[in-house]
Write a protein that holds these residues in place. Sequence first.
Motif, PDB file in Angstrom:
ATOM      1  N   UNK A  35       1.064   1.073   1.188  1.00 20.09           N
ATOM      2  CA  UNK A  35      -0.315   0.618   1.131  1.00 20.09           C
ATOM      3  C   UNK A  35      -1.125   1.338   0.064  1.00 20.09           C
ATOM      4  N   UNK A  36      -0.681   2.558  -0.284  1.00 20.10           N
ATOM      5  CA  UNK A  36      -1.402   3.278  -1.335  1.00 20.10           C
ATOM      6  C   UNK A  36      -1.083   2.686  -2.699  1.00 20.10           C
ATOM      7  N   UNK A  37      -0.080   1.875  -2.738  1.00 17.81           N
ATOM      8  CA  UNK A  37       0.345   1.305  -4.008  1.00 17.81           C
ATOM      9  C   UNK A  37      -0.502   0.071  -4.325  1.00 17.81           C
ATOM     10  N   UNK A  38      -1.434   0.188  -5.317  1.00 22.92           N
ATOM     11  CA  UNK A  38      -2.333  -0.937  -5.564  1.00 22.92           C
ATOM     12  C   UNK A  38      -1.585  -2.201  -5.964  1.00 22.92           C
ATOM     13  N   UNK A  39      -0.463  -2.047  -6.672  1.00 23.75           N
ATOM     14  CA  UNK A  39       0.270  -3.235  -7.119  1.00 23.75           C
ATOM     15  C   UNK A  39       0.701  -4.057  -5.912  1.00 23.75           C
ATOM     16  N   UNK A  40       1.096  -3.352  -4.863  1.00 30.92           N
ATOM     17  CA  UNK A  40       1.538  -4.069  -3.676  1.00 30.92           C
ATOM     18  C   UNK A  40       0.346  -4.713  -2.973  1.00 30.92           C
ATOM     19  N   UNK A  41      -0.762  -3.954  -2.929  1.00 31.85           N
ATOM     20  CA  UNK A  41      -1.947  -4.498  -2.265  1.00 31.85           C
ATOM     21  C   UNK A  41      -2.515  -5.697  -2.991  1.00 31.85           C
ATOM     22  N   UNK A  42      -2.376  -5.714  -4.318  1.00 31.67           N
ATOM     23  CA  UNK A  42      -2.919  -6.837  -5.082  1.00 31.67           C
ATOM     24  C   UNK A  42      -2.008  -8.048  -5.021  1.00 31.67           C
ATOM     25  N   UNK A  43      -0.892  -7.890  -4.338  1.00 34.67           N
ATOM     26  CA  UNK A  43       0.027  -9.017  -4.285  1.00 34.67           C
ATOM     27  C   UNK A  43      -0.616 -10.144  -3.481  1.00 34.67           C
ATOM     28  N   UNK A  44       0.154 -11.142  -3.248  1.00 29.96           N
ATOM     29  CA  UNK A  44      -0.346 -12.385  -2.668  1.00 29.96           C
ATOM     30  C   UNK A  44      -1.159 -12.185  -1.390  1.00 29.96           C
ATOM     31  N   UNK A  45      -2.237 -12.943  -1.246  1.00 32.74           N
ATOM     32  CA  UNK A  45      -2.926 -13.023   0.031  1.00 32.74           C
ATOM     33  C   UNK A  45      -2.110 -13.954   0.923  1.00 32.74           C
ATOM     34  N   UNK A  46      -1.833 -13.511   2.150  1.00 30.25           N
ATOM     35  CA  UNK A  46      -1.063 -14.352   3.058  1.00 30.25           C
ATOM     36  C   UNK A  46      -1.311 -13.842   4.462  1.00 30.25           C
ATOM     37  N   UNK A  47      -0.728 -14.504   5.418  1.00 31.67           N
ATOM     38  CA  UNK A  47      -0.854 -14.057   6.793  1.00 31.67           C
ATOM     39  C   UNK A  47      -0.272 -12.657   6.942  1.00 31.67           C
ATOM     40  N   UNK A  48       0.763 -12.349   6.140  1.00 34.24           N
ATOM     41  CA  UNK A  48       1.394 -11.031   6.244  1.00 34.24           C
ATOM     42  C   UNK A  48       0.486  -9.940   5.692  1.00 34.24           C
ATOM     43  N   UNK A  49      -0.156 -10.237   4.536  1.00 29.34           N
ATOM     44  CA  UNK A  49      -1.044  -9.205   3.986  1.00 29.34           C
ATOM     45  C   UNK A  49      -2.235  -9.012   4.921  1.00 29.34           C
ATOM     46  N   UNK A  50      -2.634 -10.073   5.595  1.00 30.65           N
ATOM     47  CA  UNK A  50      -3.746  -9.964   6.550  1.00 30.65           C
ATOM     48  C   UNK A  50      -3.363  -9.041   7.703  1.00 30.65           C
ATOM     49  N   UNK A  51      -2.182  -9.271   8.233  1.00 31.57           N
ATOM     50  CA  UNK A  51      -1.712  -8.449   9.354  1.00 31.57           C
ATOM     51  C   UNK A  51      -1.535  -7.005   8.902  1.00 31.57           C
ATOM     52  N   UNK A  52      -0.891  -6.846   7.719  1.00 31.46           N
ATOM     53  CA  UNK A  52      -0.635  -5.500   7.207  1.00 31.46           C
ATOM     54  C   UNK A  52      -1.951  -4.739   7.055  1.00 31.46           C
ATOM     55  N   UNK A  53      -2.965  -5.408   6.535  1.00 34.79           N
ATOM     56  CA  UNK A  53      -4.239  -4.725   6.330  1.00 34.79           C
ATOM     57  C   UNK A  53      -5.022  -4.551   7.623  1.00 34.79           C
ATOM     58  N   UNK A  54      -4.737  -5.398   8.602  1.00 38.04           N
ATOM     59  CA  UNK A  54      -5.416  -5.240   9.895  1.00 38.04           C
ATOM     60  C   UNK A  54      -5.029  -3.899  10.507  1.00 38.04           C
ATOM     61  N   UNK A  55      -3.788  -3.493  10.287  1.00 39.55           N
ATOM     62  CA  UNK A  55      -3.292  -2.244  10.856  1.00 39.55           C
ATOM     63  C   UNK A  55      -4.134  -1.064  10.360  1.00 39.55           C
ATOM     64  N   UNK A  56      -4.616  -1.147   9.134  1.00 39.67           N
ATOM     65  CA  UNK A  56      -5.445  -0.054   8.615  1.00 39.67           C
ATOM     66  C   UNK A  56      -6.926  -0.456   8.625  1.00 39.67           C
ATOM     67  N   UNK A  57      -7.296  -1.276   9.585  1.00 36.43           N
ATOM     68  CA  UNK A  57      -8.705  -1.669   9.785  1.00 36.43           C
ATOM     69  C   UNK A  57      -9.339  -2.258   8.526  1.00 36.43           C
ATOM     70  N   UNK A  58      -8.564  -2.941   7.732  1.00 41.52           N
ATOM     71  CA  UNK A  58      -9.054  -3.610   6.519  1.00 41.52           C
ATOM     72  C   UNK A  58      -9.758  -2.655   5.565  1.00 41.52           C
ATOM     73  N   UNK A  59      -9.402  -1.363   5.652  1.00 37.56           N
ATOM     74  CA  UNK A  59     -10.064  -0.391   4.774  1.00 37.56           C
ATOM     75  C   UNK A  59      -9.329  -0.226   3.451  1.00 37.56           C
ATOM     76  N   UNK A  60      -8.154  -0.796   3.344  1.00 40.63           N
ATOM     77  CA  UNK A  60      -7.347  -0.495   2.160  1.00 40.63           C
ATOM     78  C   UNK A  60      -7.041  -1.707   1.280  1.00 40.63           C
ATOM     79  N   UNK A  61      -7.811  -2.775   1.463  1.00 45.25           N
ATOM     80  CA  UNK A  61      -7.618  -3.896   0.543  1.00 45.25           C
ATOM     81  C   UNK A  61      -7.913  -3.405  -0.867  1.00 45.25           C
ATOM     82  N   UNK A  62      -7.056  -3.737  -1.791  1.00 44.96           N
ATOM     83  CA  UNK A  62      -7.319  -3.343  -3.184  1.00 44.96           C
ATOM     84  C   UNK A  62      -8.414  -4.245  -3.751  1.00 44.96           C
ATOM     85  N   UNK A  63      -9.140  -3.732  -4.748  1.00 43.87           N
ATOM     86  CA  UNK A  63     -10.136  -4.562  -5.426  1.00 43.87           C
ATOM     87  C   UNK A  63      -9.444  -5.810  -5.975  1.00 43.87           C
ATOM     88  N   UNK A  64     -10.153  -6.940  -5.948  1.00 45.17           N
ATOM     89  CA  UNK A  64      -9.525  -8.189  -6.374  1.00 45.17           C
ATOM     90  C   UNK A  64      -9.331  -8.250  -7.887  1.00 45.17           C
TER      91      UNK A  64
END
Lengths: 432, 94
Positions: free
Chosen positions: A10-39
């Motif tokens: 999750x600290x890897x911005x390249x991974x965070x900037x990857x596709x928006x999907x149900x999986x990225x939503x779930x993954x980011x939910x785990x960290x309370x949506x605090x780690x979404x990378x800037x768009x």
Amino acid sequence: MLRAFRPPGLENPALNMSKYSIFSLVRNAVSYHENWAAAWRSPEPKPEYDALIVGGGGHGLATAYYLAKEHGMSNIAVLEKGWIGGGNTGRNTTIVRSNYLWDESAHLYEKSMQLWEGLSQDLNYNVMFSQRGVYNLGHNLQDMRDIQRRVNANRLNGIDGHVVSPQEIKRAIPEINIDQGCRYPILGASFQPRGGVARHDAVAWGFARGADKYGVDIIQNCEVTAIRQENGAVTGVETTRGSIKAKKIGVVVAGHCSVMAEMAGFRMPIESHPLQALVSEPIKPIIHTVIMSNAVHGYISQSDKGDLVIGAGIDSYNGYGQRGSFPTIEHTIAAICEMFPVLRRVRMNRQWGGIVDTAPDACPIIGNTPVEGLYFNCGWGTGGFKATPGSGWVFAHNVATGEPHELNRPFALDRFVTGFLIDEHGAAGVAH
Amino acid sequence: MLLIECPWCGVRDETEFACAGEAHIARPLETEKLSDEEWADYLFMRKNPKGRHYEQWLHAAGCRRYFNAVRDTVTYRISATYKIGEQPPGEGEK
Ligand SMILES: Cc1cc2nc3c(=O)[nH]c(=O)nc-3n(C[C@H](O)[C@H](O)[C@H](O)COP(=O)(O)OP(=O)(O)OC[C@H]3O[C@@H](n4cnc5c(N)ncnc54)[C@H](O)[C@@H]3O)c2cc1C
Ligand SMILES: [Zn+2]
């Protein structure tokens, strides 16, 4: 404490900037949506690019996106004097349709409509494009003749639409007033089922994110103050963040196009006018489609939040103030209240204005200019939001190749010299 | 609402007036000799400045006469109005 559960990567911005999907939503939910990378990144401007786009509205950002995606030009930058989408892109009433009268405009707007239909998927960004249909009302016999003619022309161009009677309108929109005794009775309408609305901010952000992914630099708070040229060709710009060189410059600054043309040393047939809109307090769903009336200068739809979104006509005087006069709003609200007496007691929440670049024939100017390497895309006036993807698509072709695409060739600046105007005033009216 | 001073009638509400575009555009003489570029310039090209603008107004719901105004297109403030045929006030004035 919960942070210990954060999945690796999750600290890897390249991974965070990857596709928006149900999986990225779930993954980011785990960290309370605090780690979404800037768009998109906010880089410092480089001293030189292969191309510059001046103006970070929807059209400029779409141009950059298609330049990178379709023409492989990613060493480019978008220069925006404020924040992206802060101009007309973020101020419009978001109506999308393609039912224009003349072949030239019908083809251009229909290209845009087709891009809209796949845009959220293409950008991997939900632009909330909603094809809820658009009604254009007629209030007198001449309006109805024009509507018949336009719908016939549209169908010949393969664009959907039909003419509807007051009773059919009433059946679809029960709250509308079809009393034939009022000041501007509704005699019928054209209806384009594929028309609708999209979320304006999302369009700017989606194109920005898409362009950024290809490596395009989006540079905000960067106002272009001069255009440098040598021997009749552009060499770069001066900005509030220093000088930047480029041999190709696309200018997409809407209401400020005359100001930019003056910097470059030629004249434009454009006048900038205030155009206003307002939204009500949120109410329960009542209007499920889009209703426009050019004759009385009112158009209305309802956003997903529940606000009624109402657009007015332009103020008659030139203005760069991003606000218009009160009588214009009063006029529009009077029309809306006559059309929808049920809305008389709804309170309005916010009101604002944009600066629209109107052309003598109510059509855009897209193409080459007297300066080599300098391209302009402007004159969309009151109705360019619907054209955002198509405009960016043709303009990217023009900037990349130096030659207009067949779809934008008729919209050259020199049509005012040759006399080949494309008069959309009657069909499109002042409101779009 | 703007308050506009008609040089003939005095100060009235904006709603009585219609804005009639850029002022001091002289119709070219010897039009038969004009090139297409010159025609385009006269018919279509406009100054559209951000700032001080010289423009025509019509007192439509009043004396129905045209006059000129100097107005700032950012603040919308009208600094002077004057009759057609009169010299516009210079940059520094008013
Ligand atoms: C109230 C209102 C309602 C509307 N309703 C509709 C509608 O329902 N449907 C429709 O299709 N269209 C509508 N429009 C028109 C539509 O909004 C515009 O045609 C369209 O958004 C123009 O997009 P753009 O990207 O060209 O311009 P903008 O979004 O205005 O972008 C131009 C950008 O250029 C920047 N800029 C200017 N000067 C400089 C400089 N010197 N250096 C750097 N940057 C600069 C500005 O800050 C701005 O962000 C409406 C407009 C308004 C104002
Ligand atoms: Zn008067």
